[in-house]
Each structure stands twice: as C-alpha cells, then as structure tokens.
Design a protein around this motif. Structure first.
Motif, PDB file in Angstrom:
ATOM      1  N   GLY A 159       0.779  -1.234   0.000  1.00 56.17           N
ATOM      2  CA  GLY A 159       0.000   0.000   0.000  1.00 56.17           C
ATOM      3  C   GLY A 159       0.803   1.271   0.000  1.00 56.17           C
ATOM      4  N   ASN A 160       2.071   1.221   0.418  1.00 53.39           N
ATOM      5  CA  ASN A 160       2.880   2.435   0.399  1.00 53.39           C
ATOM      6  C   ASN A 160       3.021   2.931  -1.037  1.00 53.39           C
ATOM      7  OD1 ASN A 160       3.474   3.057   3.067  1.00 53.39           O
ATOM      8  ND2 ASN A 160       5.166   1.588   3.155  1.00 53.39           N
ATOM      9  N   PRO A 161       2.870   4.224  -1.266  1.00 55.13           N
ATOM     10  CA  PRO A 161       2.835   4.730  -2.640  1.00 55.13           C
ATOM     11  C   PRO A 161       4.065   4.382  -3.463  1.00 55.13           C
ATOM     12  CG  PRO A 161       2.096   6.422  -1.110  1.00 55.13           C
ATOM     13  CD  PRO A 161       2.611   5.291  -0.280  1.00 55.13           C
ATOM     14  N   VAL A 162       5.249   4.577  -2.927  1.00 58.09           N
ATOM     15  CA  VAL A 162       6.459   4.288  -3.687  1.00 58.09           C
ATOM     16  C   VAL A 162       6.583   2.789  -3.934  1.00 58.09           C
ATOM     17  CG1 VAL A 162       8.969   4.454  -3.719  1.00 58.09           C
ATOM     18  CG2 VAL A 162       7.604   6.349  -2.824  1.00 58.09           C
ATOM     19  N   SER A 163       6.247   1.984  -2.934  1.00 56.34           N
ATOM     20  CA  SER A 163       6.300   0.528  -3.099  1.00 56.34           C
ATOM     21  C   SER A 163       5.409   0.084  -4.246  1.00 56.34           C
ATOM     22  CB  SER A 163       5.869  -0.165  -1.808  1.00 56.34           C
ATOM     23  OG  SER A 163       6.693   0.196  -0.727  1.00 56.34           O
ATOM     24  N   ALA A 164       4.199   0.624  -4.297  1.00 51.83           N
ATOM     25  CA  ALA A 164       3.257   0.244  -5.341  1.00 51.83           C
ATOM     26  C   ALA A 164       3.785   0.616  -6.718  1.00 51.83           C
ATOM     27  CB  ALA A 164       1.902   0.902  -5.089  1.00 51.83           C
ATOM     28  N   MET A 165       4.336   1.819  -6.862  1.00 49.37           N
ATOM     29  CA  MET A 165       4.814   2.264  -8.170  1.00 49.37           C
ATOM     30  C   MET A 165       6.089   1.520  -8.580  1.00 49.37           C
ATOM     31  SD  MET A 165       2.620   4.433  -9.319  1.00 49.37           S
ATOM     32  CE  MET A 165       3.432   5.412 -10.582  1.00 49.37           C
ATOM     33  N   VAL A 166       6.969   1.246  -7.639  1.00 43.37           N
ATOM     34  CA  VAL A 166       8.173   0.489  -7.964  1.00 43.37           C
ATOM     35  C   VAL A 166       7.804  -0.935  -8.384  1.00 43.37           C
ATOM     36  CG1 VAL A 166      10.277  -0.531  -7.007  1.00 43.37           C
ATOM     37  CG2 VAL A 166       9.747   1.868  -6.561  1.00 43.37           C
ATOM     38  N   CYS A 167       6.903  -1.573  -7.646  1.00 46.78           N
ATOM     39  CA  CYS A 167       6.467  -2.925  -8.018  1.00 46.78           C
ATOM     40  C   CYS A 167       5.738  -2.916  -9.358  1.00 46.78           C
ATOM     41  CB  CYS A 167       5.574  -3.514  -6.930  1.00 46.78           C
ATOM     42  SG  CYS A 167       6.462  -3.968  -5.420  1.00 46.78           S
ATOM     43  N   GLY A 168       5.003  -1.838  -9.628  1.00 47.17           N
ATOM     44  CA  GLY A 168       4.380  -1.713 -10.937  1.00 47.17           C
ATOM     45  C   GLY A 168       5.414  -1.687 -12.042  1.00 47.17           C
ATOM     46  N   THR A 169       6.506  -0.969 -11.818  1.00 44.66           N
ATOM     47  CA  THR A 169       7.577  -0.882 -12.805  1.00 44.66           C
ATOM     48  C   THR A 169       8.298  -2.214 -12.980  1.00 44.66           C
ATOM     49  OG1 THR A 169       7.936   1.462 -12.300  1.00 44.66           O
ATOM     50  CG2 THR A 169       9.742   0.291 -13.383  1.00 44.66           C
ATOM     51  N   VAL A 170       8.616  -2.866 -11.884  1.00 45.63           N
ATOM     52  CA  VAL A 170       9.452  -4.069 -11.923  1.00 45.63           C
ATOM     53  C   VAL A 170       8.661  -5.308 -12.332  1.00 45.63           C
ATOM     54  CG1 VAL A 170      10.890  -5.596 -10.491  1.00 45.63           C
ATOM     55  CG2 VAL A 170      11.039  -3.116 -10.214  1.00 45.63           C
ATOM     56  N   PHE A 171       7.386  -5.399 -11.926  1.00 46.30           N
ATOM     57  CA  PHE A 171       6.626  -6.626 -12.150  1.00 46.30           C
ATOM     58  C   PHE A 171       5.455  -6.479 -13.118  1.00 46.30           C
ATOM     59  CE2 PHE A 171       8.420  -7.101  -7.815  1.00 46.30           C
ATOM     60  CZ  PHE A 171       9.193  -8.233  -8.042  1.00 46.30           C
ATOM     61  N   ILE A 172       4.641  -5.440 -12.950  1.00 47.59           N
ATOM     62  CA  ILE A 172       3.414  -5.378 -13.748  1.00 47.59           C
ATOM     63  C   ILE A 172       3.704  -4.982 -15.184  1.00 47.59           C
ATOM     64  CG2 ILE A 172       1.099  -4.437 -13.922  1.00 47.59           C
ATOM     65  CD1 ILE A 172       1.023  -4.067 -10.964  1.00 47.59           C
ATOM     66  N   LEU A 173       4.602  -4.037 -15.401  1.00 49.63           N
ATOM     67  CA  LEU A 173       4.917  -3.661 -16.785  1.00 49.63           C
ATOM     68  C   LEU A 173       5.449  -4.844 -17.593  1.00 49.63           C
ATOM     69  CD1 LEU A 173       6.446  -0.059 -16.577  1.00 49.63           C
ATOM     70  CD2 LEU A 173       4.162  -0.747 -17.321  1.00 49.63           C
ATOM     71  N   PRO A 174       6.414  -5.631 -17.080  1.00 52.00           N
ATOM     72  CA  PRO A 174       6.839  -6.808 -17.856  1.00 52.00           C
ATOM     73  C   PRO A 174       5.709  -7.811 -18.079  1.00 52.00           C
ATOM     74  CG  PRO A 174       8.485  -6.258 -16.208  1.00 52.00           C
ATOM     75  CD  PRO A 174       7.283  -5.419 -15.901  1.00 52.00           C
ATOM     76  N   ALA A 175       4.841  -8.005 -17.077  1.00 49.83           N
ATOM     77  CA  ALA A 175       3.709  -8.916 -17.249  1.00 49.83           C
ATOM     78  C   ALA A 175       2.753  -8.408 -18.317  1.00 49.83           C
ATOM     79  CB  ALA A 175       2.971  -9.091 -15.920  1.00 49.83           C
ATOM     80  N   LEU A 176       2.513  -7.111 -18.326  1.00 52.23           N
ATOM     81  CA  LEU A 176       1.637  -6.515 -19.324  1.00 52.23           C
ATOM     82  C   LEU A 176       2.203  -6.716 -20.725  1.00 52.23           C
ATOM     83  CD1 LEU A 176      -0.705  -4.799 -20.310  1.00 52.23           C
ATOM     84  CD2 LEU A 176       0.526  -2.760 -19.536  1.00 52.23           C
ATOM     85  N   ARG A 177       3.505  -6.592 -20.874  1.00 52.04           N
ATOM     86  CA  ARG A 177       4.109  -6.783 -22.194  1.00 52.04           C
ATOM     87  C   ARG A 177       3.927  -8.210 -22.691  1.00 52.04           C
ATOM     88  NH1 ARG A 177       9.072  -3.189 -19.941  1.00 52.04           N
ATOM     89  NH2 ARG A 177       8.025  -1.169 -20.227  1.00 52.04           N
ATOM     90  N   VAL A 178       3.984  -9.180 -21.793  1.00 53.28           N
ATOM     91  CA  VAL A 178       3.698 -10.562 -22.188  1.00 53.28           C
ATOM     92  C   VAL A 178       2.246 -10.697 -22.631  1.00 53.28           C
ATOM     93  CG1 VAL A 178       3.510 -12.942 -21.337  1.00 53.28           C
ATOM     94  CG2 VAL A 178       5.505 -11.552 -20.746  1.00 53.28           C
ATOM     95  N   MET A 179       1.338 -10.063 -21.922  1.00 48.25           N
ATOM     96  CA  MET A 179      -0.083 -10.115 -22.285  1.00 48.25           C
ATOM     97  C   MET A 179      -0.335  -9.482 -23.650  1.00 48.25           C
ATOM     98  SD  MET A 179      -1.514  -9.094 -18.500  1.00 48.25           S
ATOM     99  CE  MET A 179      -3.251  -9.412 -18.749  1.00 48.25           C
ATOM    100  N   LEU A 180       0.546  -8.557 -24.041  1.00 45.33           N
ATOM    101  CA  LEU A 180       0.443  -7.895 -25.336  1.00 45.33           C
ATOM    102  C   LEU A 180       1.156  -8.675 -26.442  1.00 45.33           C
ATOM    103  CD1 LEU A 180       0.994  -4.233 -24.145  1.00 45.33           C
ATOM    104  CD2 LEU A 180      -1.076  -5.100 -25.249  1.00 45.33           C
TER     105      LEU A 180
END
Length: 390
Positions: A291-312
């Motif tokens: 829930g910490n704002p920086v934690s969420a955005m860093v995890c978004g960068t490190v994990f969700i963006l690569p996952a999204l690229r696979v989905m694409l």
C-alpha cells in the motif's frame, strides 16, 4: 521470501497473450502489431525524379548542350510521350520519369530561353532519379510483434495497408483497499488520506497499452473486498493495492484464497515492496501490491509492466537496466534488492537523500531507480551502477 528474478518468473507463468483485434491504421500508433504486414506495392511504383529539373537522355548531357522542352511531368501527372534525341521534359520532384529519359538535370544547372534549355558547363553529378522499388518492394514486411511507432504507421500506409492486426488491450482492474482512503476531490476525515496509488498505476499501465478500470475502494472488511473483487471478474489482470501484508486488517490474501485464488508466491526480497503477492483467481492473474505509494509504483515498474508486455504478445523479459556513473557515494546495501529513487543528469546519477517508501514527492522528482543487488558493498563516486529509467 523469494528473489525478484524468481518472483518475476512466477508472474510470467501466470500471464499470456490476451488475443488480437483488427483496427484501422489511423488508430494503430502505440499498439502492439500482432500480425506481420506485407507490402502490396513497390515504393516508388515507378522511377521518380528526386529533384526539380529537366529529364533527358544522360548520354547527351554534355556541358553547354541544348535541348528542346517538349512537355512537363509533375507528381500525380506523368508526361505520356517519349523523350528523344535533343529533347527534354520539365519535371518536378516525385514525378514519374518519362520513357526515354534516364537523368534529371537540376534546374539550377540550366538556362531556359523560351522552349530551349542550355546546360551549364559544370553539372551536378548523379542521375537524380529514385529507381522503382527503391524504398521497398511487394512482399517486403513490417514484422510482428512490435510496438507501432509513428514511423511504422507511415511505412505501413505507404504499403497500401489500411488496417492492421494488433494485440487486444488487456483489461486490468485496479482495486485500492483500506478504510483510510478517499478519492481525490472528496473531503477526507481526520484520519483519512487520498487514494493516489491507483491513479499513478492507471497512468503507467495505460501508457504501456492496457485498458485500466478503477474499481471502488475496498474497505477493510471481507464483505466489501468480496464485492469489489466480484466486479473484477471479467478482467485479464486484477491488481490490488494495500492489504497484502499480514496485519489484522490485511484481508486480500485470505479473501482471495476463499474465492479460489491459487497463490504463486508471497513476499519478495526487495525494498521497497516486500509484501508482494501473486496468483491466479479464476481466469485472471492477480497481483497484490503493497500500500505504500512508492512501493506500489516500484512494483508496478518491476513486475506489472513486464507482465503486461507478455499479455500484449511481447517476449517475457525484465525491464532492461541501463548504466550510469555515480556522482555521489552509496552506503553498503542490505540483504534485499534495493530500488533507490535517484536523479540522472548529464554528469551521472545520484541517489536521493530520502528513501522512505511513503514519499511520493521524492518519487515524482526522481527520474531513475538505482538497482542495488542484495548485499552490494559500498559504491564510490565514479563507479558504474545499473538503473531503471522512470
């Protein structure tokens, strides 16, 4: 706890391409091309003049030679006759070169009097003609997968292809959790804060190519969380923010398990972002962010963006790190991989003084994340370090 690399690998196992759709070329910029495009014509489709000037037979292009101008060729309207000995055709850039001509003398090298031209003594070299198919030919391709740039779109248009097959935009449901949250514009109570994480993540993921839905805030009770997770049932990826730790009010894990989530992992050896969770909830992948704002955005960068690229439909790969020279010393790192907010400029890169994971103002000022491996020793000014651009 597992490593960042292992966690990312397990997330890749949860996701896959979400399918394709056909869109008009005018709407294709920024989309991921899913099917290779093949040219249906040569470009140019005919030998074309590269300059404004006079088309004639090159063997006759002697200094001070004279020619009679017998017609004109311009872009979109060719000269239909044939150029013979001692003849020339006025021609403009992009026009088809007339039959019989194989050189264009630029207009600056010519004197015109009535219908006669005289070539200058010193002529610019070159034929000034673009051969047919000089740019591309029938059967040449724009290969998939790739993110279509404006340059790609222009090339495909010139191939006479009006629509393209692209990856469908993954549907991502974002769920902020917590009794302490209210939406921007609402009046927070004395113990409440504004829900900011979901707006930053929405912007990040939409810029990468997703369709993102902001679902209602899930309150700190199982009934509310069940209801909001139900609204995400059709999503390709469900992302929760907060509630993924093990406190008395952290209910995401237990409620998701009750709804059938198969957990892939919980806790990653990184900072910020240790209480990260991922799994499968029905047909959707699910990632629970801190829930910490920086934690969420860093995890978004490190994990969700690569996952999204696979989905694409793009290859499974971590965000590519860059390197830069430190402009200030760094203390030794601890046992977790550390993503330090930093400022990169022409001189190099330096970590910011404050690294608290609640400080959005620091994250907004940063333009890079220095990546410190676990137990990385002290680093001195002038050493090379890896970073992720923000």
């Amino acid at each position: 706890m597992i490593s960042v690399e292992e966690a990312l690998g397990r997330i890749f196992d949860l996701v896959g391409p979400v399918g394709t759709e056909t869109v008009p070329l005018a709407e294709a910029a920024g989309r991921i091309l899913a099917k290779t495009v093949t040219a249906t014509r040569d470009q140019p489709p005919f030998p074309a003049s590269a300059m404004d000037g006079y088309a004639l037979r090159g063997v006759e292009a002697d200094p001070e030679a004279q020619f009679k101008v017998i017609g004109e060729a311009k872009a979109g309207e060719r000269f239909t006759g044939k150029v013979g000995a001692g003849q020339a055709v006025r021609i403009f850039t992009g026009a088809p070169v007339p039959e019989g001509a194989d050189r264009v003398i630029i207009q600056e090298d010519v004197d015109l009097r009535g219908s006669l031209i005289t070539l200058h003594r010193d002529l610019s070299p070159g034929a000034n003609i673009r051969p047919a198919g000089n740019d591309f030919r029938v059967g040449d391709t724009v290969t998939a997968p790739r993110r279509l740039s404006p340059r790609d779109v222009a090339l495909i248009a010139s191939m006479n292809v009006p629509q393209v097959t692209v990856a469908r935009k993954p549907d991502i449901a974002l769920i902020a959790t917590g009794d302490e949250l209210v939406m921007p514009g609402e009046e927070p109570g004395p113990d409440q804060i504004i829900a900011s994480n979901s707006f930053g993540l929405k912007a990040m993921l939409e810029a990468e190519g997703a369709t993102v839905r902001l679902l209602p805030i899930a309150r700190d009770n199982a009934e509310s969380l069940r209801f909001v997770l139900g609204l995400a049932a059709s999503a390709d990826l469900v992302v929760t923010i907060g509630g993924a730790s093990v406190g008395d009010h952290d209910l995401v894990g237990p409620v998701a398990a009750e709804l059938g989530m198969e957990q892939a992992f919980y806790k990653v050896a990184m900072r910020p972002g240790k209480p990260l969770m991922a799994g499968k909830l029905g047909d959707a992948a699910m990632i629970g962010l801190p829930g910490n704002p920086v934690s969420a955005m860093v995890c978004g960068t490190v994990f969700i963006l690569p996952a999204l690229r696979v989905m694409l439909g793009l290859p499974a790969a971590p965000v590519t790190p860059h390197t830069a020279t430190l402009t200030a010393d760094l203390a030794a790192n601890g046992p977790r991989q550390h993503y330090m907010r930093a400022v990169l400029d022409e001189a190099g890169i330096a970590a910011m003084d404050r690294q608290d994971s609640a400080l959005l103002s620091v994250l907004a000022t940063a333009n890079a994340l220095i990546v410190r491996p676990p137990n990385d020793p002290e680093r001195g000014k002038g050493e090379i370090v890896e970073y992720l651009p923000l």
